[in-house]
Design a protein around this motif. Structure first.
Motif, PDB file in Angstrom:
ATOM      1  N   ALA A 170       0.875  -1.183   0.000  1.00  0.00           N
ATOM      2  CA  ALA A 170       0.000   0.000   0.000  1.00  0.00           C
ATOM      3  C   ALA A 170       0.903   1.222   0.000  1.00  0.00           C
ATOM      4  CB  ALA A 170      -0.916  -0.031   1.221  1.00  0.00           C
ATOM      5  N   ASP A 171       1.974   1.147  -0.822  1.00  0.00           N
ATOM      6  CA  ASP A 171       3.008   2.178  -0.774  1.00  0.00           C
ATOM      7  C   ASP A 171       2.792   3.281  -1.799  1.00  0.00           C
ATOM      8  OD1 ASP A 171       3.503   0.279  -2.711  1.00  0.00           O
ATOM      9  OD2 ASP A 171       5.658   0.152  -2.394  1.00  0.00           O
ATOM     10  N   GLY A 172       1.566   3.422  -2.298  1.00  0.00           N
ATOM     11  CA  GLY A 172       1.235   4.583  -3.110  1.00  0.00           C
ATOM     12  C   GLY A 172       1.676   4.481  -4.557  1.00  0.00           C
ATOM     13  N   ALA A 173       1.610   5.652  -5.232  1.00  0.00           N
ATOM     14  CA  ALA A 173       1.809   5.686  -6.682  1.00  0.00           C
ATOM     15  C   ALA A 173       3.205   5.231  -7.105  1.00  0.00           C
ATOM     16  CB  ALA A 173       1.544   7.097  -7.198  1.00  0.00           C
ATOM     17  N   ALA A 178       5.968  -3.403  -5.636  1.00  0.00           N
ATOM     18  CA  ALA A 178       5.483  -4.142  -6.809  1.00  0.00           C
ATOM     19  C   ALA A 178       6.504  -4.080  -7.934  1.00  0.00           C
ATOM     20  CB  ALA A 178       4.151  -3.558  -7.266  1.00  0.00           C
ATOM     21  N   LEU A 179       7.060  -2.892  -8.169  1.00  0.00           N
ATOM     22  CA  LEU A 179       8.041  -2.739  -9.252  1.00  0.00           C
ATOM     23  C   LEU A 179       9.252  -3.623  -9.033  1.00  0.00           C
ATOM     24  CD1 LEU A 179       8.152   1.074 -10.081  1.00  0.00           C
ATOM     25  CD2 LEU A 179       7.700  -0.817 -11.669  1.00  0.00           C
ATOM     26  N   PRO A 298      -0.775  -8.450 -11.476  1.00  0.00           N
ATOM     27  CA  PRO A 298      -2.052  -8.808 -10.899  1.00  0.00           C
ATOM     28  C   PRO A 298      -2.232  -8.130  -9.534  1.00  0.00           C
ATOM     29  CG  PRO A 298      -0.475 -10.560 -10.522  1.00  0.00           C
ATOM     30  CD  PRO A 298       0.238  -9.507 -11.322  1.00  0.00           C
ATOM     31  N   GLN A 299      -3.492  -7.931  -9.151  1.00  0.00           N
ATOM     32  CA  GLN A 299      -3.735  -7.312  -7.844  1.00  0.00           C
ATOM     33  C   GLN A 299      -3.395  -8.289  -6.716  1.00  0.00           C
ATOM     34  OE1 GLN A 299      -7.818  -6.175  -8.301  1.00  0.00           O
ATOM     35  NE2 GLN A 299      -7.308  -4.329  -9.445  1.00  0.00           N
ATOM     36  N   GLY A 311      -1.817  -0.263  -6.723  1.00  0.00           N
ATOM     37  CA  GLY A 311      -2.493  -1.071  -7.740  1.00  0.00           C
ATOM     38  C   GLY A 311      -3.149  -0.209  -8.809  1.00  0.00           C
ATOM     39  N   GLY A 312      -2.827   1.083  -8.839  1.00  0.00           N
ATOM     40  CA  GLY A 312      -3.396   1.984  -9.858  1.00  0.00           C
ATOM     41  C   GLY A 312      -4.901   2.110  -9.741  1.00  0.00           C
TER      42      GLY A 312
END
Ligand SMILES: Cc1cc2nc3c(=O)[nH]c(=O)nc-3n(C[C@H](O)[C@H](O)[C@H](O)COP(=O)(O)OP(=O)(O)OC[C@H]3O[C@@H](n4cnc5c(N)ncnc54)[C@H](O)[C@@H]3O)c2cc1C
Length: 435
Positions: A170-173, A178-179, A298-299, A311-312
């Motif tokens: 939940a680390d924002g934009a 995830a990257l 994927p989410q 997750g955009g």
């Protein structure tokens, strides 16, 4: 006597780790803690802290706050009755609809306060919050499954590791976690940018409507801004003024600051927003990215859930992301709490896989339609093509458009507008859940 064995609160492992204590992370941690789950919430900043935002909460966001037991009647909140849209020299008031499912009011509160309050609320429910803890990457097992995170803690940046059965990003934009695992964003979805600044404007600060300007022009050209501007009352003598823009090849890079000055020069002098007149601006114009329309997939996968901006999940319809972050946090927490009741294996995976399925059920069709309109309409001239004189003079049409933009419909349908919107969305094929 001091304890001789580490107390549970000092452990560095947990059943679930949530990375980032913005609305998405704090909501996830709150709902998990309420379900009796041992949850560790890791946040790089110290609270209270700034977050570049419009600070506007729609009834859908308020609904989530109420579900979290947040006291939305206490001091610090400013209520809104609806929206005022300004376009083509006209303005129209739209009340928030009276629905069974959502409250009929919105709120504003600075993110400086709001995020701090939500994080403390999660702690009050039993979550363990570690601030000053910057997560630098995921820990994975041999199969590539996420089993924890690495972090730098405190001013000394002490390297630490935290382990858990499930990790929530939940680390924002920036979506660093995830990257780092190779989850790139879907390049077909645009990333909007938005900028905001606070102004002292005692008169506008007490307004009861969130004001949206849909006919802003880019300076030096005759083109409309592919976005909109806002003036949101903060109730403390200030307003939050900003604008968001979608990328469009014809416009090149939009200079948000210049466009804002160009717009505010049109506003009445006594609002205190005109550039260079008086000293009403507070602080700098700050900008940030808005990842739209479920742009990262994927989410859920490999033990990691993406919640909120990571997750955009910002709405392609209006750039709103807080309601979605709070709602996704609740959906994620429910899936995780169920998954923790079974050992690792297929049943555990099936439970976690419910998260993207439920997100798609709630938002899939709405976002799919929004993504199409964003690409073909909003990225050219914002809402301007939709807000002609006839629409601006038709309260029922405006009400329907507003409900579509904000995703406010009742279930079962309350009235004709609900039925029309329900039918419209049912015609959109539901996208496959992002797995
Ligand atoms: C100018 C602007 C105006 C906006 N206006 C509105 C609005 O009026 N209403 C609305 O609903 N939405 C608005 N949005 C969108 C909204 O701000 C976001 O959608 C929302 O903040 C998403 O919440 P989040 O919790 O997913 O991410 P964030 O709020 O970005 O929170 C992420 C958290 O993770 C922390 N973090 C990041 N990296 C790490 C790391 N490596 N380790 C530990 N912690 C980390 C951050 O410090 C932060 O606390 C606006 C956005 C912008 C840019």
């Amino acid at each position: 006597m001091p304890p001789t064995t580490p107390q549970p609160k000092d452990r560095d492992d947990a059943a679930v780790i949530v990375v980032g204590a913005g609305p998405a992370g704090s909501a996830t941690a709150y709902h998990l803690a309420r379900a009796g789950v041992d949850v560790l919430l890791l946040e790089k900043a110290e609270f209270p802290r700034e977050k570049v935002c419009g600070d506007g909460l729609t009834p859908r966001a308020v609904h989530q706050l109420i579900r979290m037991g947040v006291d939305v009647d206490g001091p610090g909140w400013t209520r809104s009755r609806g929206m005022r849209w300004v376009a083509g020299g006209r303005s129209a008031l739209i009340e928030w609809p009276r629905l069974g499912r959502y409250p009929d009011f919105g709120l504003t509160r600075t993110r400086h306060d709001f995020d701090d309050l939500l994080a403390r609320h999660a702690v009050g429910a039993g979550a363990r919050l570690r601030t000053g803890t910057k997560v630098t990457g995921a820990l994975t097992d041999r199969a590539g499954r996420v089993i924890g995170v690495r972090a730098q803690v405190g001013p000394e940046r002490t390297e630490s590791e935290y382990r858990a059965r499930v990790v929530v990003a939940a680390d924002g934009a920036s979506a660093r976690l995830a990257l780092g695992l190779g989850l790139r964003r879907d390049e077909r979805q645009p990333i909007a940018t938005a900028a905001r600044r606070y102004y002292r404007s005692p008169q506008r600060s007490q307004e009861e409507y969130l004001e949206l300007w849909a006919d802003l022009r880019l300076p030096g050209t005759d083109r409309y801004l592919p976005g909109y501007g806002w003036i949101f009352p903060m109730g403390d003598g200030r307003v939050n003024v900003g604008l968001g823009a979608l990328p469009n090849r014809r416009n090149g890079t939009v200079d948000l600051r210049a466009t804002m000055d160009h717009w505010l020069a049109r506003t009445p002098a006594h609002w205190g927003l005109r550039p260079g007149e008086g000293d009403a601006a507070e602080g700098q114009v700050l900008s940030a990215a808005l990842p739209l329309g479920f742009n990262r997939h994927p989410q859920y996968g490999r033990g990691l859930l993406l919640v909120g901006d990571s997750g955009g999940m910002v709405s392609p319809w209006n750039g709103e992301g807080i309601a979605q972050a709070l709602e996704a946090g609740e959906v994620a927490a429910e899936a995780v709490a169920m998954a923790l009741t079974v050992p690792d294996g297929p049943a555990h995976e099936r439970a976690l896989g419910r998260y993207p399925v439920e997100m798609s059920r709630r938002w899939g069709r709405h976002y799919r339609l929004g993504n199409v309109l964003t690409k073909h309409v909003f990225s050219r001239a914002g809402f301007q093509p939709l807000l002609n004189g006839w629409v601006m003079g038709s309260p029922a049409v405006l009400d329907g458009m507003a409900r579509l933009l904000v995703g406010l419909t009742d279930d079962p349908p309350r009235d004709r507008v609900d039925r029309v919107l329900g039918t419209l969305l049912r015609l959109v094929p539901e996208p496959k859940p992002s797995r």
